[in-house]
Motif scaffolding. Structure first.
Motif, short mmCIF file in Angstrom:
data_model
loop_
_atom_site.label_atom_id
_atom_site.label_comp_id
_atom_site.label_asym_id
_atom_site.label_seq_id
_atom_site.Cartn_x
_atom_site.Cartn_y
_atom_site.Cartn_z
N TYR A 445 29.16 17.55 18.19
CA TYR A 445 29.61 18.29 19.37
C TYR A 445 29.31 17.43 20.60
CZ TYR A 445 30.17 21.91 22.90
OH TYR A 445 30.58 22.64 24.00
N LEU A 446 30.32 17.19 21.41
CA LEU A 446 30.20 16.32 22.58
C LEU A 446 30.52 17.08 23.85
CD1 LEU A 446 31.52 12.74 23.13
CD2 LEU A 446 32.46 14.56 24.54
N GLN A 447 29.74 16.81 24.91
CA GLN A 447 30.03 17.31 26.24
C GLN A 447 30.06 16.12 27.21
OE1 GLN A 447 28.27 21.39 27.30
NE2 GLN A 447 26.67 20.48 26.03
N HIS A 448 31.06 16.12 28.05
CA HIS A 448 31.24 15.01 29.00
C HIS A 448 31.64 15.59 30.35
CE1 HIS A 448 32.61 10.91 30.28
NE2 HIS A 448 33.40 11.64 31.05
N SER A 449 30.98 15.15 31.40
CA SER A 449 31.38 15.53 32.75
C SER A 449 31.49 14.28 33.60
CB SER A 449 30.37 16.51 33.38
OG SER A 449 29.11 15.91 33.53
N GLU A 450 32.44 14.30 34.53
CA GLU A 450 32.68 13.11 35.36
C GLU A 450 33.21 13.56 36.72
OE1 GLU A 450 34.73 8.70 34.70
OE2 GLU A 450 34.86 10.25 33.17
N LEU A 451 32.51 13.14 37.76
CA LEU A 451 32.86 13.52 39.13
C LEU A 451 32.85 12.29 40.01
CD1 LEU A 451 33.27 15.68 41.42
CD2 LEU A 451 30.76 15.71 41.60
N GLU A 452 33.92 12.12 40.77
CA GLU A 452 33.98 11.05 41.76
C GLU A 452 33.58 11.61 43.13
OE1 GLU A 452 37.20 7.67 43.11
OE2 GLU A 452 37.87 9.75 42.98
N SER A 453 32.83 10.83 43.89
CA SER A 453 32.47 11.21 45.25
C SER A 453 32.48 9.98 46.15
CB SER A 453 31.09 11.89 45.28
OG SER A 453 30.07 10.96 44.99
N PHE A 454 32.40 10.22 47.45
CA PHE A 454 32.46 9.14 48.44
C PHE A 454 31.35 9.31 49.47
CE2 PHE A 454 36.69 9.91 46.82
CZ PHE A 454 37.16 8.64 46.52
N THR A 455 30.72 8.21 49.85
CA THR A 455 29.70 8.20 50.90
C THR A 455 30.09 7.15 51.94
OG1 THR A 455 27.96 8.84 49.34
CG2 THR A 455 27.27 7.85 51.42
N PRO A 456 30.22 7.54 53.23
CA PRO A 456 30.66 6.58 54.25
C PRO A 456 29.68 5.41 54.39
CG PRO A 456 30.80 8.83 55.06
CD PRO A 456 30.05 8.89 53.77
N ALA A 457 30.23 4.23 54.66
CA ALA A 457 29.43 3.03 54.91
C ALA A 457 29.45 2.73 56.40
CB ALA A 457 29.99 1.85 54.12
N ASP A 458 28.33 2.26 56.95
CA ASP A 458 28.28 1.91 58.37
C ASP A 458 28.93 0.54 58.59
OD1 ASP A 458 26.41 -0.05 57.69
OD2 ASP A 458 24.68 1.18 58.25
N TYR A 459 28.85 0.07 59.80
CA TYR A 459 29.56 -1.17 60.13
C TYR A 459 28.94 -2.41 59.50
CZ TYR A 459 32.16 1.61 63.52
OH TYR A 459 32.97 2.55 64.12
N SER A 460 27.77 -2.26 58.86
CA SER A 460 27.16 -3.37 58.14
C SER A 460 27.38 -3.27 56.64
CB SER A 460 25.65 -3.43 58.44
OG SER A 460 24.99 -2.31 57.88
N GLY A 461 28.07 -2.19 56.19
CA GLY A 461 28.33 -2.00 54.76
C GLY A 461 27.26 -1.22 54.05
N SER A 462 26.28 -0.66 54.77
CA SER A 462 25.22 0.13 54.16
C SER A 462 25.61 1.59 54.07
CB SER A 462 23.92 -0.01 54.96
OG SER A 462 23.49 -1.37 55.00
N VAL A 463 25.08 2.27 53.05
CA VAL A 463 25.32 3.70 52.88
C VAL A 463 23.99 4.44 52.96
CG1 VAL A 463 27.42 3.42 51.50
CG2 VAL A 463 25.20 3.51 50.37
N SER A 464 24.07 5.73 53.27
CA SER A 464 22.85 6.52 53.46
C SER A 464 22.06 6.67 52.17
CB SER A 464 23.20 7.91 54.00
OG SER A 464 24.10 8.57 53.13
N ASN A 465 22.75 6.59 51.02
CA ASN A 465 22.08 6.74 49.74
C ASN A 465 22.90 6.02 48.68
OD1 ASN A 465 21.79 8.42 47.01
ND2 ASN A 465 19.86 8.55 48.14
N SER A 466 22.24 5.15 47.91
CA SER A 466 22.95 4.35 46.91
C SER A 466 23.13 5.07 45.59
CB SER A 466 22.21 3.03 46.68
OG SER A 466 20.88 3.28 46.25
N PHE A 467 22.76 6.36 45.53
CA PHE A 467 22.93 7.15 44.31
C PHE A 467 23.95 8.28 44.51
CE2 PHE A 467 18.69 5.35 44.26
CZ PHE A 467 18.65 4.74 43.03
N GLY A 468 24.68 8.27 45.62
CA GLY A 468 25.70 9.27 45.85
C GLY A 468 25.17 10.64 46.19
N LYS A 469 23.96 10.71 46.76
CA LYS A 469 23.35 12.02 47.05
C LYS A 469 23.98 12.74 48.23
CE LYS A 469 18.70 11.90 45.11
NZ LYS A 469 17.25 12.04 45.42
N TYR A 470 24.55 12.01 49.16
CA TYR A 470 25.10 12.63 50.36
C TYR A 470 26.60 12.34 50.48
CZ TYR A 470 20.11 12.58 51.28
OH TYR A 470 18.75 12.74 51.16
#
Length: 816
Positions: A445-470
């Motif tokens: 028996y298999l269960q699979h979930s998959e969700l795409e999300s987006f986190t804005p990057a600032d003008y230096s290419g950094s994001v607020s969280n590298s694990f997609g938390k925000y």
């Protein structure tokens, strides 16, 4: 301390599979080589081990298992013990023909293998899949020399890794739906006792249904009988460093229980481009054996890996940039190819309990429950319109995105994936007279979930969280292109009967397997058809016959059937993108059919000072699936392509020499002829592909090597080659033929105090620095425009794996 070199003579073990023949009739032990200790464990998905101890040091045979159980022909393998070799801490005995690449096989099918004699002399970081390229029928080069990639372009007889079943201690390692094989995540090389490749078929009890192209069985080492362990420290170019430690408990009290636990950490910089990879891994195994052929083995593994992803070029990009093609090192607003957007993190957990019970009166019962899970996220980059984005088919208003440039914000995308599978394999075997009957069932028996999300990057290419938390939230919902929940139930019933005649010289097998797969998928996206799915059922008969002309010469024939349900859960849902203008970028394909194959083989084997095998094979496939990796927006998805019919015919051979004056050469060869049997439809137009050669199917391929080991000085030189491989169905673009060579050199010392057989080993992969493309990453129908009935079908460029440049790794190893 000055070390005095002296001769070491060690009575140890050689594993001889006898295909279910009683050891008294086919595997007699000469008096000159009396076995030290022999324990054989039989059953579906179990292994057998032998032990020999000399001067307090446990040899390779004490820890190296040999798989037994009901195979594709229903035969039950056994082992015997008689050989002389060397003593080592790494498990090398130097007793297997071909330098560890030709352990004896007797089953009625094409089957090749490798033992610790070969595995221990490879780079400790290389993935198991890459090691398999030494065997006949296997083509694949390392795109990552340190084992961090699941993508190595492996094929067996022209069939891709999605059609190869992997199993370790009863646990199916491959993703049950997608074709990725994360073999390097599942076990450390120091803990691999043996690997066996069955080309073109799989065991009747196998806990998977996708092995049209064959089966890979990985057996882990057995815990030592005495307390001790193994320490391995490795360092190499690209700032590679790896530490491995295994601790053996020995027998705990007088319980009969033995166990080992190991931990490793591997860290390195990517060999092309910036960024690195970090891997942490744990293996555990505990065994208890009692009475007359009873045992319970518990297995556990955990792996966590994070790091920079590689980028795969088209032919034009490779010709322009060569090995320097990769993600951009520096960021400018709008650059979705910035390297820090393209990383991945993955955690895997696996466990199984293998129970083998002797019910007496010729009856045995094997039960193997297992569990495997992964949690991962794969990252990319995408430019989002502040006022022109969509959630499914709904246009969104002002998103109030930060760090805009001309109304567009660059975001890091996250593909959050979680999957778990629980299963159990049960087999009952009854031997009476000349017959051995096996009945069983596999359920998962298999269960699979998959969700795409987006986190804005600032003008230096950094994001607020590298694990997609925000992530970006719209109306209380995550801005996404897909929100998939997928469930699958699999049930397989199997029965096999083996009949032995003529004093076990003639063995006949007939088996039948019925596999039933039920799937349901949902996608919580506006405009999406909420629920889809499919159900598949296939009857799979098998037959084989083998005749032993002498105890060392064998003829066999077999006929097998196999199937593969459509690959990828993504075919059951529409895939959307915020920049998709309210229409799916990839539509669901619930009508896709299962792949089905009928195969025949005839073969001959001889074992002796020079061992060799030869096999002729023929396969006919319908609805042949070719899995291609492509991007939907910025996220990589697997897209199964139904190629219709295919015919595969060929010949494979291998030759190996038992150690002779410390030398053991090996040669493998394959001739392959494949044809696409029908035209491929593109937009209602038929591309003239009938009669073309299937992609990733070189006509000629092979390998050759020589091993040397005198107990102290050891090493091997090995080369693999493959002919031209097409990357399009129209055969209008291809990978050039290539040869790649690997080198091992080392010295093994005598015992020093508490250190058992310390050694130093140097591995050099691709020592000639050959620049080559090692495989196809994303296929296409045609690379150049084709005119069909006055209509022009535009070309699409395939993408490729790049074979890695030389990797030099020095390892210092000792037992204790």
């Amino acid at each position: 301390m000055k070390l005095q070199r002296k001769a070491i003579v060690l009575c140890c073990t050689a594993l001889v599979a006898t295909g279910g023949k009683p050891s008294s009739s086919r595997a007699r032990t000469p008096s000159a080589h009396k076995p030290v200790h022999h324990t054989a464990a039989r059953g579906a998905g179990t292994t057998a081990t032998t032990q020999a101890t000399v001067s307090g040091a446990t040899t390779a045979a004490a820890k190296t298992p040999r798989r037994t159980g009901v195979d594709a022909s229903g035969e039950v393998e056994s082992v015997t013990v008689h050989a002389a070799g060397v003593a080592s801490a790494t498990g090398v005995t130097n007793t297997t023909p071909g330098g560890g690449l030709m352990p004896p096989q007797t089953v009625a099918r094409s089957q090749s293998g490798m033992t610790r004699d070969y595995i221990a002399k490879q780079s400790p970081a290389v993935s198991p899949s890459v090691m398999l390229s030494a065997l006949p029928g296997v083509v694949g080069g390392a795109s990552d020399p340190y084992g961090g990639s699941a993508h190595d372009g492996l094929t067996v007889r022209g069939l891709t890794q999605g059609e190869i079943g992997y199993v370790m201690q009863g646990i199916p390692l491959g993703d049950p739906v997608n074709p990725n094989i994360f073999s390097a995540d599942m076990v450390d090389n120091e803990n691999i006792g043996a690997m066996t490749l069955t080309q073109g078929s799989s065991d009747i009890w196998a806990p998977f249904y996708s092995a049209v192209g064959g089966q890979v069985t990985i057996d882990t080492v057995m815990p030592g009988s005495t307390m001790g362990g193994l320490l391995d420290l490795s360092y190499g170019n690209n700032n590679m460093r790896r530490e491995f430690l295994r601790l053996d408990s020995g027998e705990i009290g007088h319980s009969g229980i033995k166990a080992f636990a190991s931990y490793s950490n591997n860290h390195y910089d990517q060999w092309r481009g910036l960024g690195g990879v970090d891997r942490h891994h744990v293996d555990f195994k505990a065994v208890n054996e009692w009475g007359d052929d009873n045992h319970v083995w518990a297995n556990f593994g955990w792996n966590h890996q994070s790091g920079q992803s590689l980028r795969y070029p088209t032919m034009a990009q490779y010709e322009e940039y060569g090995n320097h093609y990769n993600w951009d090192a520096n960021y400018t607003p709008g650059d979705t190819n910035y390297r820090k957007f393209h990383t991945q993190t993955r955690t895997d957990t696996l466990a199984s309990i293998q129970a083998h019970l002797n019910l007496h009166h010729g009856m045995t019962l094997d039960i193997t429950p297992y569990y495997i899970a992964d949690a991962a996220f794969y990252n990319g980059g995408e430019n989002l319109s502040n006022e022109g984005s969509y959630l499914g088919n709904q246009q969104l208003g002002n998103l109030n995105l930060p760090w805009q440039t001309n109304g567009v914000t660059t975001a890091m995308s996250f593909d959050h994936e979680s999957e778990s599978t629980g299963g159990i394999t049960t087999a009952f075997t009854w031997k009476t007279g000349h017959n051995t009957l096996t009945l069983g069932n596999w359920y998962a028996y298999l269960q699979h979930s998959e969700l795409e999300s987006f986190t804005p990057a600032d003008y230096s290419g950094s994001v607020s969280n590298s694990f997609g938390k925000y992530p970006i939230i719209v109306g209380g919902k995550v801005l996404t292109g897909y929100d998939i929940n997928f469930k699958q139930q699999t049930n397989a019933l199997f029965i096999n009967d083996k009949y032995s005649a003529l004093n076990d010289k003639l063995i006949l097998n007939a088996g039948f397997r019925e596999v039933m797969v039920y799937r349901v998928a949902t996608n919580e996206i506006p405009g999406e058809n909420y629920m889809n799915g499919g159900s598949y059922a296939e009857p799979l008969p098998q037959f084989s016959a083998t005749y032993f002309i002498t105890k060392n010469d064998q003829l066999y024939v077999n006929g097998t059937t196999s199937f593969r349900a459509p690959g990828s859960e993504e075919i059951y849902v529409d895939l959307w993108d915020p920049n998709g203008h309210g229409v799916p970028t990839e539509q669901r394909r619930t009508e896709q059919k299962s792949e089905f194959a009928i195969g025949e083989e005839v073969g001959f084997r001889h074992k002796g000072l020079v061992s060799f095998s030869l096999a002729l094979f023929n396969y006919n496939l319908v609805h042949h699936q070719v899995n291609s990796s492509n991007y939907i927006g910025t996220q990589l998805v697997t897209q199964p392509i139904d190629m219709g019919g295919e015919t595969i015919r060929g010949l494979q051979a291998e030759v190996g020499l038992r150690p002779w004056h410390h030398f053991s050469p090996y040669i493998a060869f394959q001739y392959l002829h494949t044809t696409i049997d029908n035209n491929y439809m593109v937009g209602g137009y038929a591309l003239p592909t009938a009669g073309k050669t299937m992609v990733m199917s070189p006509t000629l391929s092979g390998s050759a090597g020589i091993n040397y080991d005198d107990g102290h000085i050891f090493g091997n030189l090995f080369a693999s080659w493959a002919g031209k491989q097409y990357s399009t169905f129209m055969n209008d673009e291809s990978i050039p033929a290539y040869v790649v060579g690997n080198l091992t050199a080392g010295y093994r010392f005598n015992n020093v105090g508490f250190m058992k057989h310390p050694q130093i080993q140097i591995n050099v992969s691709n020592f000639a620095n050959n620049h080559y493309l090692s495989g196809v990453y994303g296929y296409s129908a045609n690379a150049h425009a084709v005119n069909v009935g006055g209509h022009t079908i535009a070309g699409s460029a395939p993408s490729y794996y790049i074979g890695s440049t030389p990797a030099v790794i020095c390892s210092v190893t000792t037992g204790f």
